[in-house]
Design an enzyme around this catalytic site. Structure first.
Site, PDB file in Angstrom:
ATOM      1  N   GLY A  11       0.844  -1.199   0.000  1.00  0.00           N
ATOM      2  CA  GLY A  11       0.000   0.000   0.000  1.00  0.00           C
ATOM      3  C   GLY A  11       0.872   1.239   0.000  1.00  0.00           C
ATOM      4  O   GLY A  11       0.517   2.274   0.578  1.00  0.00           O
ATOM      5  N   ALA A  13       1.682   3.538  -2.037  1.00  0.00           N
ATOM      6  CA  ALA A  13       1.263   4.821  -2.606  1.00  0.00           C
ATOM      7  C   ALA A  13       0.031   5.380  -1.906  1.00  0.00           C
ATOM      8  O   ALA A  13      -0.440   6.466  -2.245  1.00  0.00           O
ATOM      9  CB  ALA A  13       0.996   4.660  -4.101  1.00  0.00           C
ATOM     10  N   ALA A 130      -3.098  -4.432  14.498  1.00  0.00           N
ATOM     11  CA  ALA A 130      -3.662  -3.434  15.412  1.00  0.00           C
ATOM     12  C   ALA A 130      -4.672  -2.564  14.671  1.00  0.00           C
ATOM     13  O   ALA A 130      -4.389  -2.069  13.587  1.00  0.00           O
ATOM     14  CB  ALA A 130      -2.560  -2.564  16.003  1.00  0.00           C
ATOM     15  N   HIS A 160     -15.681  14.842  16.087  1.00  0.00           N
ATOM     16  CA  HIS A 160     -15.032  14.703  14.784  1.00  0.00           C
ATOM     17  C   HIS A 160     -15.569  15.754  13.814  1.00  0.00           C
ATOM     18  O   HIS A 160     -16.650  16.302  14.013  1.00  0.00           O
ATOM     19  CB  HIS A 160     -15.287  13.310  14.194  1.00  0.00           C
ATOM     20  CG  HIS A 160     -14.459  12.235  14.820  1.00  0.00           C
ATOM     21  ND1 HIS A 160     -14.825  11.607  15.999  1.00  0.00           N
ATOM     22  CD2 HIS A 160     -13.271  11.667  14.454  1.00  0.00           C
ATOM     23  CE1 HIS A 160     -13.898  10.696  16.317  1.00  0.00           C
ATOM     24  NE2 HIS A 160     -12.952  10.714  15.398  1.00  0.00           N
ATOM     25  N   HIS A 161     -14.814  15.983  12.769  1.00  0.00           N
ATOM     26  CA  HIS A 161     -15.246  16.848  11.650  1.00  0.00           C
ATOM     27  C   HIS A 161     -16.574  16.344  11.079  1.00  0.00           C
ATOM     28  O   HIS A 161     -16.914  15.172  11.211  1.00  0.00           O
ATOM     29  CB  HIS A 161     -14.178  16.817  10.562  1.00  0.00           C
ATOM     30  CG  HIS A 161     -13.832  15.433  10.140  1.00  0.00           C
ATOM     31  ND1 HIS A 161     -14.560  14.752   9.186  1.00  0.00           N
ATOM     32  CD2 HIS A 161     -12.868  14.584  10.564  1.00  0.00           C
ATOM     33  CE1 HIS A 161     -14.058  13.550   9.046  1.00  0.00           C
ATOM     34  NE2 HIS A 161     -13.024  13.418   9.884  1.00  0.00           N
ATOM     35  N   LYS A 164     -17.559  13.106   8.735  1.00  0.00           N
ATOM     36  CA  LYS A 164     -17.660  11.737   9.245  1.00  0.00           C
ATOM     37  C   LYS A 164     -19.137  11.360   9.314  1.00  0.00           C
ATOM     38  O   LYS A 164     -19.925  12.027   9.986  1.00  0.00           O
ATOM     39  CB  LYS A 164     -17.027  11.652  10.628  1.00  0.00           C
ATOM     40  CG  LYS A 164     -17.005  10.257  11.217  1.00  0.00           C
ATOM     41  CD  LYS A 164     -16.172  10.220  12.495  1.00  0.00           C
ATOM     42  CE  LYS A 164     -16.163   8.834  13.113  1.00  0.00           C
ATOM     43  NZ  LYS A 164     -15.575   7.800  12.246  1.00  0.00           N
ATOM     44  N   THR A 171     -13.613   4.002  17.488  1.00  0.00           N
ATOM     45  CA  THR A 171     -12.693   4.007  18.628  1.00  0.00           C
ATOM     46  C   THR A 171     -13.425   4.278  19.935  1.00  0.00           C
ATOM     47  O   THR A 171     -13.107   3.684  20.966  1.00  0.00           O
ATOM     48  CB  THR A 171     -11.597   5.063  18.417  1.00  0.00           C
ATOM     49  OG1 THR A 171     -11.109   4.953  17.086  1.00  0.00           O
ATOM     50  CG2 THR A 171     -10.452   4.841  19.376  1.00  0.00           C
TER      51      THR A 171
END
Lengths: 272, 272, 272, 272
Positions: A11, A13, A130, A160-161, A164, A171
């Site tokens: 991954g 890039a 994780a 959050h902004h 979302k 979390t």
């Protein structure tokens, strides 16, 4: 360079991949040996990541890179931030070649993780998977679990902004689940509560833990766990402003995974 | 003492009344002339309030005190923190005697307030009725109204001890209503939001203002108004820890009410 | 497009200039007519700014662009985020051609600002010079000035990333100076304070306003003004995470400057 | 009552003593057996503490009470919040009679603590001495120590009412000392910092930990430890509003001290 840890990034890039390449390039005990992606094929991985040229071209072929790294004196590490479709095969390939996987890609099923754990056991290989590589967030969750033994009242606010779409954040829900596992019901009511506006008291998470989600432009990603008892409040807060916050956890994992003989799930397992 | 403002306190033995007596006793431009309550009759109002003896016995008779104060050179003020049942008559009595009312008692109906306003107009008397004497809270609300002209996104978080049964707090709802009066709908959605836990995004107040209510032991009384736009957050917060916070607003009202010729509702009307 | 405001941007290839070009391109009541810089000469200003091609090549010649814009029906606006060396001449050139300047460049001397003000007066032209185009910060400062009339105790905490060398931040000092202008001395001592660690009580700003500067990686740019009186706290906080936060103030200025007949200093002058 | 823990409280008429008596009276696994003070002699300890009458008169004689409690089946506990002058003798007397001391009085010298520890060892008796019985604060300090292993940057902000003369607070300094003990120097500078106002960057505590002390009316007692690394902040905050916050720690100590065979210093030693 002689004792450096050889690192392959899949991954390469992508947004996280570029961050990992920057972080590896900036560490003097590791060296980027390979970069895998389907995009930017042939381009220099360092230049794609926005650092200096590292003379590591982006290739689509993880197997060949693993074979190459397997010949190094130092055991190598694969860092995988890719896609639920490819992550399982990437990890299997790495383990087969004796390359230790550090995995941040989400979407592995419980069955897949179980199968990978058995595969690691047979090979006596370590692997770290994780869902969150932020050391600060893991410390917050560990401290919250410790506090949950002494406080009976807790609420979680995550902010959050407003791009979302889902609420609560994964979390915050994870934090609530960790607090619930201790096996008690929080927030025993002191009065009969009424809500004049439905929802104003937040969402009811596991074991009566209230969760509140705020969404505003100008916010980034924030979580607050508030414990209360008569006369005192104990608040744990984590603020993320930048993807770079995951790099200390990734670098720590790269350094620790080679000392493991099994698969571990969760960054907290390697914080001692 | 000669130029001091004579003050009568009704509800003198109540929690707010005692605070007012303390505050009046501590101000060198006012003097306590009377204290009304049904309890502690005959006791010294200063001693009941926990300050030194003021030689003002608590009596049940507001009318006689008003008649007494009406003979003073300086115009007198009545401070009323009593009960919805008695507040209307108390105000009428005071105005009839030329004593200026400052009223923190809640529960007056719109019709009662209208009738009192007309009564004040006829008498060319000032009267201040305020649901909240906290200058900090009024300043917060005024600053929030000013900000609402430039920000399209806002959420309110109010936090109180877990003895509080109702949510949201009256003050938070009032703040939302004040922001709604500007006549725009806030928080235009940027994405299609989903709630995995019902209520997690808070209560939907007027004009799409989200309100979140946190209840924990250890909290006292807190309100936070968060405005967001791309790249910035502007937050107004008010924390109350003690009933003493209302006294600056009460004292300011005592000083200003005698310059008014009409009834005003809300402390903000006299902050210039 | 017919009624659109023609806009010229100087410093077009700089960080702020690029943001301004993005913001202008995204507004349907303005149109980018010219882009001036010494770098990226000939490149399309839109592409340099990371938006679509706008068919406006970057040129070094402000005068010719002003002459061109002067022929438009709609009065034009110059947005200048350049350098102390060039800003004065840029503003003079714009006014000479009837183009209204909106200026974020710092470093103009008081004498230069005075000379520009006189030049504007003679030409009956508006001009807006602002050290800070964040509407949120200006609102905070205005709300703080309002609060300073009722609170005698205030401290300021500003928090920035640890790449910032100077402390306190210019904006925090500016806030303190604005609070000091009201003409009172804050924070009358209640006890004889002692500092076991020198500096622990912060820096002593004008009129005894304490300022505390926190520097940590992970912080971006934050300012908190805390007012206290017995039993209550009133806190104003501003958090900046991104240069985009200045764009609403720049766009508002572009729309308002053409209605002015004089130079105004400070965004607060046009917030009504 | 049969299995209840017998408790003696010294300093029974003091602020902390009264709180302890309230807390013991409200716990169904302990019983107040004695109350010692020089004031309010003969008065009922429960009434002095503001709860119901407990039929325990306040006496000046700790020895006799210890002798009495020593005859109980259940081992007894002494809770001592008194004075540096009396605390040492009180503890010795309790241990001599087999009563387990829980001590919140400050001012014992290192030599005295050492002597008491030896005395406990000989008697195989437990004793808990703690400078702070707030479980929340101890959890904060433990979580901060854990975080200090992964973060290199930290600052502490403590905020108290403006009646507090000394700065920094003893608890904030203690937190800094605990973080310093890990043996690294924090806050390696990224730039050459300058202070335009002396002290604005706070006080320089051990190992370069910056401490900032805010003093305002309206504040009570608050401590914030902020850890930062690129892209993230991890903040631990403790707010105290009331002496009742110490009671869970006192009650926990009463329950645990009887299982100890030695003196332990610090509440953290008994949080497992």
């Amino acid at each position: 360079m002689n004792g450096s840890i050889p690192v392959i990034v899949t991954g390469a890039a992508g947004k996280m991949g570029r961050q990992v390449i920057q972080a590896v390039a900036g560490s003097n005990d590791m060296i980027l040996m390979g970069a895998v992606d389907r995009q930017h094929l042939g381009a220099d991985a360092g230049e794609v990541a926005g650092v200096e040229a590292l003379e590591v071209p982006i290739t689509p072929d993880l197997q060949s890179l693993c074979a190459l790294v397997a010949q190094e004196k130092q055991a190598g590490v694969l860092v995988d931030f890719t896609h639920p479709r490819s992550v399982y095969e990437n990890i299997r390939a790495a383990i087969a070649y004796g390359v230790y996987p550090v995995v941040g890609t989400t979407g592995l099923s419980l069955e897949q993780i179980q199968a990978l754990a058995e595969f690691c056991d047979k090979a006596s290989m370590g692997c770290i998977i994780a869902p969150n590589f932020s050391i600060g967030m893991v410390l917050l969750q560990q401290a919250a679990i410790q506090a949950s033994r002494y406080f009976d009242h807790v609420e979680i606010i995550e902010l959050h902004h407003n791009q979302k779409a889902d609420a609560p954040s994964g979390t915050a829900l994870k934090t609530a689940q960790m607090l619930a596992e201790i096996g008690k019901t929080y927030n025993p009511p002191q009065v009969a509560e009424t809500e004049a506006l439905p929802g104003v008291r937040g969402g009811l998470g596991p074991e009566h833990i209230r969760i509140h989600s705020v969404r505003l432009p100008g916010l980034i990603a924030h979580q607050e766990v508030m414990f209360g008892s008569p006369g005192e409040l104990y608040t744990l807060r984590h603020d993320t402003s930048d993807r770079s916050c995951y790099m200390p956890g990734v670098l720590l994992s790269i350094r620790k995974v080679r000392q493991l003989q099994q698969l571990v799930y969760g960054l907290e397992k390697i914080l001692d």
